[in-house]
Design an enzyme around this catalytic site. Structure first.
Site, PDB file in Angstrom:
ATOM      1  N   ASP A  30       0.847  -1.191   0.000  1.00  9.88           N
ATOM      2  CA  ASP A  30       0.000   0.000   0.000  1.00  9.88           C
ATOM      3  C   ASP A  30       0.884   1.244   0.000  1.00  9.88           C
ATOM      4  O   ASP A  30       1.907   1.283   0.695  1.00  9.88           O
ATOM      5  CB  ASP A  30      -0.907  -0.021   1.234  1.00  9.88           C
ATOM      6  CG  ASP A  30      -2.025   0.991   1.157  1.00  9.88           C
ATOM      7  OD1 ASP A  30      -1.740   2.204   1.141  1.00  9.88           O
ATOM      8  OD2 ASP A  30      -3.195   0.566   1.126  1.00  9.88           O
ATOM      9  N   HIS A  98     -10.542  -5.735  -2.821  1.00 11.23           N
ATOM     10  CA  HIS A  98      -9.177  -5.976  -2.360  1.00 11.23           C
ATOM     11  C   HIS A  98      -9.182  -6.309  -0.877  1.00 11.23           C
ATOM     12  O   HIS A  98     -10.088  -5.915  -0.143  1.00 11.23           O
ATOM     13  CB  HIS A  98      -8.262  -4.788  -2.647  1.00 11.23           C
ATOM     14  CG  HIS A  98      -8.737  -3.468  -2.107  1.00 11.23           C
ATOM     15  ND1 HIS A  98      -9.762  -2.746  -2.697  1.00 11.23           N
ATOM     16  CD2 HIS A  98      -8.335  -2.745  -1.041  1.00 11.23           C
ATOM     17  CE1 HIS A  98      -9.959  -1.632  -2.012  1.00 11.23           C
ATOM     18  NE2 HIS A  98      -9.110  -1.607  -0.996  1.00 11.23           N
TER      19      HIS A  98
END
Length: 113
Positions: A30, A98
């Site tokens: 991320d 996700h």
């Protein structure tokens, strides 16, 4: 979906720090990590959210990828958290299903890191 950033990352059109990939899913770090380990597991095919009739094979590949990421990132034994946001009220900002894999520190007993 043409303008989906996660589709582009999952299919290699946009660079990302990929930590795992197979024929169905891609896992990458991320850009705004909420924990020392913060990896996103996304299917290569576009699905808006967890309730978008995702084939069992794809869901299985996502869960398998979570296990492989946890092992490779060194958090399988110490523990980790998986989060899947579905919809605006849950905080889903990219509408491509996700799984957030978070770990690398004590996340406590609360729901969020």
């Amino acid at each position: 979906m043409e303008d989906c950033i996660f589709c582009k990352i999952a299919n290699g059109e946009i660079d990302a720090d990929v930590v795992y990939e197979d024929e169905l899913v891609t896992a990458f770090r991320d850009l705004s990590p909420q924990a020392p380990v913060h990896v996103l597991v996304v299917p290569k095919k576009h699905y808006d959210s967890l309730i978008d009739n995702i084939p069992a094979e794809t869901l299985e590949a996502m869960v398998s990828a979570v296990a492989k990421v946890a092992e490779s990132e060194g958090i399988a034994k110490s523990g980790f958290r998986c989060i899947t946001n579905t919809g605006k009220d849950a905080g889903q900002t990219v509408h491509h299903v996700h799984i957030h894999v978070l770990g690398g520190k004590d996340l406590g007993e609360g729901l969020l890191a």
